[in-house]
Write an enzyme that holds these catalytic residues in place. Structure first.
Site, mmCIF file in Angstrom:
data_model
loop_
_atom_site.group_PDB
_atom_site.id
_atom_site.type_symbol
_atom_site.label_atom_id
_atom_site.label_comp_id
_atom_site.label_asym_id
_atom_site.label_seq_id
_atom_site.Cartn_x
_atom_site.Cartn_y
_atom_site.Cartn_z
ATOM 1 N N ARG A 208 0.703 -1.112 0.073
ATOM 2 C CA ARG A 208 -0.067 0.016 0.019
ATOM 3 C C ARG A 208 0.838 1.063 0.049
ATOM 4 N NH1 ARG A 208 -4.983 -2.619 0.625
ATOM 5 N NH2 ARG A 208 -6.521 -1.187 1.493
ATOM 6 N N ARG B 49 -19.809 -4.137 4.133
ATOM 7 C CA ARG B 49 -18.744 -4.194 4.966
ATOM 8 C C ARG B 49 -18.880 -2.801 5.702
ATOM 9 N NH1 ARG B 49 -13.472 -5.097 1.366
ATOM 10 N NH2 ARG B 49 -12.896 -3.194 2.358
HETATM 11 P P1 AP5 Z 1 -9.233 -3.844 1.552
HETATM 12 O O1 AP5 Z 1 -10.026 -5.083 1.732
HETATM 13 O O2 AP5 Z 1 -7.973 -4.516 0.689
HETATM 14 O O3 AP5 Z 1 -9.924 -2.885 0.785
HETATM 15 P P2 AP5 Z 1 -9.452 -1.844 -0.463
HETATM 16 O O4 AP5 Z 1 -8.113 -1.735 -0.777
HETATM 17 O O5 AP5 Z 1 -10.087 -0.524 -0.098
HETATM 18 O O6 AP5 Z 1 -10.221 -2.515 -1.445
HETATM 19 P P3 AP5 Z 1 -11.627 -3.049 -1.693
HETATM 20 O O7 AP5 Z 1 -11.812 -4.498 -1.209
HETATM 21 O O8 AP5 Z 1 -12.736 -2.073 -1.004
HETATM 22 O O9 AP5 Z 1 -12.095 -2.863 -3.154
HETATM 23 P P4 AP5 Z 1 -11.635 -4.088 -4.392
HETATM 24 O O10 AP5 Z 1 -10.829 -3.201 -5.279
HETATM 25 O O11 AP5 Z 1 -11.394 -5.292 -3.675
HETATM 26 O O12 AP5 Z 1 -13.052 -4.105 -5.061
HETATM 27 P P5 AP5 Z 1 -13.847 -5.158 -5.181
HETATM 28 O O13 AP5 Z 1 -13.518 -6.203 -6.055
HETATM 29 O O14 AP5 Z 1 -14.429 -5.670 -3.863
HETATM 30 O O15 AP5 Z 1 -8.463 -3.175 2.698
HETATM 31 C C1 AP5 Z 1 -9.457 -2.925 3.763
HETATM 32 C C2 AP5 Z 1 -8.934 -2.152 5.204
HETATM 33 O O16 AP5 Z 1 -7.777 -3.200 5.537
HETATM 34 C C3 AP5 Z 1 -7.859 -0.836 4.804
HETATM 35 O O17 AP5 Z 1 -8.735 0.345 4.432
HETATM 36 C C4 AP5 Z 1 -6.770 -0.852 5.775
HETATM 37 O O18 AP5 Z 1 -7.392 -0.628 6.777
HETATM 38 C C5 AP5 Z 1 -6.555 -2.479 6.034
HETATM 39 N N1 AP5 Z 1 -5.515 -2.968 4.858
HETATM 40 C C6 AP5 Z 1 -5.548 -3.935 3.979
HETATM 41 N N2 AP5 Z 1 -4.456 -4.171 3.546
HETATM 42 C C7 AP5 Z 1 -3.368 -3.263 4.023
HETATM 43 C C8 AP5 Z 1 -2.195 -3.145 4.035
HETATM 44 N N3 AP5 Z 1 -1.383 -3.521 2.933
HETATM 45 N N4 AP5 Z 1 -1.586 -2.194 4.739
HETATM 46 C C9 AP5 Z 1 -2.238 -1.576 5.796
HETATM 47 N N5 AP5 Z 1 -3.732 -1.750 6.022
HETATM 48 C C10 AP5 Z 1 -4.115 -2.751 5.255
HETATM 49 O O19 AP5 Z 1 -15.355 -4.513 -5.975
HETATM 50 C C11 AP5 Z 1 -15.903 -3.512 -5.282
HETATM 51 C C12 AP5 Z 1 -17.556 -3.778 -5.858
HETATM 52 O O20 AP5 Z 1 -17.379 -3.417 -7.196
HETATM 53 C C13 AP5 Z 1 -18.150 -5.013 -5.652
HETATM 54 O O21 AP5 Z 1 -19.461 -4.896 -5.307
HETATM 55 C C14 AP5 Z 1 -17.883 -5.809 -7.057
HETATM 56 O O22 AP5 Z 1 -19.088 -6.676 -7.193
HETATM 57 C C15 AP5 Z 1 -18.025 -4.470 -8.016
HETATM 58 N N6 AP5 Z 1 -17.070 -4.555 -9.294
HETATM 59 C C16 AP5 Z 1 -15.848 -4.877 -9.289
HETATM 60 N N7 AP5 Z 1 -15.528 -4.873 -10.524
HETATM 61 C C17 AP5 Z 1 -16.430 -4.494 -11.141
HETATM 62 C C18 AP5 Z 1 -16.546 -4.047 -12.527
HETATM 63 N N8 AP5 Z 1 -15.411 -4.219 -13.464
HETATM 64 N N9 AP5 Z 1 -17.603 -3.742 -13.027
HETATM 65 C C19 AP5 Z 1 -18.609 -3.464 -12.131
HETATM 66 N N10 AP5 Z 1 -18.749 -3.835 -10.839
HETATM 67 C C20 AP5 Z 1 -17.524 -4.386 -10.375
#
Ligand code: AP5
Length: 218
Positions: A88, A160
């Site tokens: 990150r 979430r």
């Molecule tokens: P984490 O779970 O990693 O959350 P994020 O990076 O904020 O990413 P998301 O999971 O929210 O999104 P994503 O890109 O995976 O999207 P998704 O596929 O779900 O981290 C959460 C927390 O943990 C952080 O805030 C931090 O506190 C901590 N953390 C984690 N890693 C860390 C690190 N390395 N260091 C420090 N802290 C850390 O898709 C989202 C939605 O969109 C879904 O509903 C999906 O169905 C839809 N969707 C996806 N793709 C498409 C598309 N192409 N078209 C239409 N809809 C779509």
């Protein structure tokens, strides 16, 4: 094959990583998923991480790096992995480089899922996740066949706690502060590939599979 998926919250890292992992028969390592499992399991790590996650802040580097090091030392990662949510920041990128030097392994490529802000907000505010298997759905974009139940395992779907609009804004600010130097870091090593992730999930997946195929043929 070792692949890193980078991108803002809601870019689709988890969605793509899960499908890719099945296609390429590789483990999907999501630091967010591992942290959430620790929070719901009430472990020491989970207790320390929870307050940061609830605010949308990054969990301290030392905690996450130790957790990742343990995970990529497990036997199933010998054939490779798809890394989602780590690194990150530059600190974590350097820590990952140290791990891979020690283990004598390489990262094949890094995908940056480029996503616009309105798309991010729409995706995160409508996201639903399965409590049992972690599968991702979306109220409009990818609705489950039966309301609030997972298509894959029948588990209950939930929103979430960090997918509230206020927390999403903080997560985006944290992301923007770190992303530029992270992109530069991987551009310098010529591993970075930018993909527009505003498009439909299947189109994004095909582009990543294309990169993996090209890499495997080298
Ligand atoms: P984490 O779970 O990693 O959350 P994020 O990076 O904020 O990413 P998301 O999971 O929210 O999104 P994503 O890109 O995976 O999207 P998704 O596929 O779900 O981290 C959460 C927390 O943990 C952080 O805030 C931090 O506190 C901590 N953390 C984690 N890693 C860390 C690190 N390395 N260091 C420090 N802290 C850390 O898709 C989202 C939605 O969109 C879904 O509903 C999906 O169905 C839809 N969707 C996806 N793709 C498409 C598309 N192409 N078209 C239409 N809809 C779509």
């Amino acid at each position: 094959m070792r692949i890193i998926l980078l991108g803002p919250p809601g870019a689709g890292k988890g969605t793509q990583a899960k499908t890719l992992a099945e296609r390429l028969n590789l483990p999907h390592i999501s630091t967010g998923d591992i942290l959430r499992q620790n929070v719901s399991g009430g472990t020491d790590l989970g207790k320390q991480a929870k307050s940061y996650m609830d605010k949308g802040a990054l969990v301290p580097d030392n905690l996450v790096t130790r957790m990742l090091e343990k995970r990529i030392g497990e036997p199933d990662t010998k054939k490779g992995f798809i890394l989602d949510g780590y690194p990150r920041n530059i600190n974590q990128a350097k820590a990952l480089d140290n791990m891979r030097t020690q283990k004598n392994i390489d990262i094949d490529f890094v995908v940056y899922l480029d996503t616009s802000e309105p798309v991010i907000i729409q995706r995160l505010t409508g996201r639903l996740v399965c409590k049992t298997c972690g599968a991702n759905f979306h109220i409009k974009n990818m609705p489950p066949k039966i309301d609030m139940l997972c298509d894959k395992c029948g588990g209950n779907l939930y929103q979430r706690t960090d997918d509230k609009e206020e927390t999403i804004k903080t997560r985006l600010e944290v992301y923007k502060k770190e992303v530029f130097s992270l992109i530069q870091y991987y551009e310098a090593s010529r591993k970075l590939h930018r993909i527009s992730a505003d498009e439909e999930a299947g189109i994004v997946l095909n582009k990543i599979v294309h990169l993996a195929t090209a890499k495997a043929q080298k």
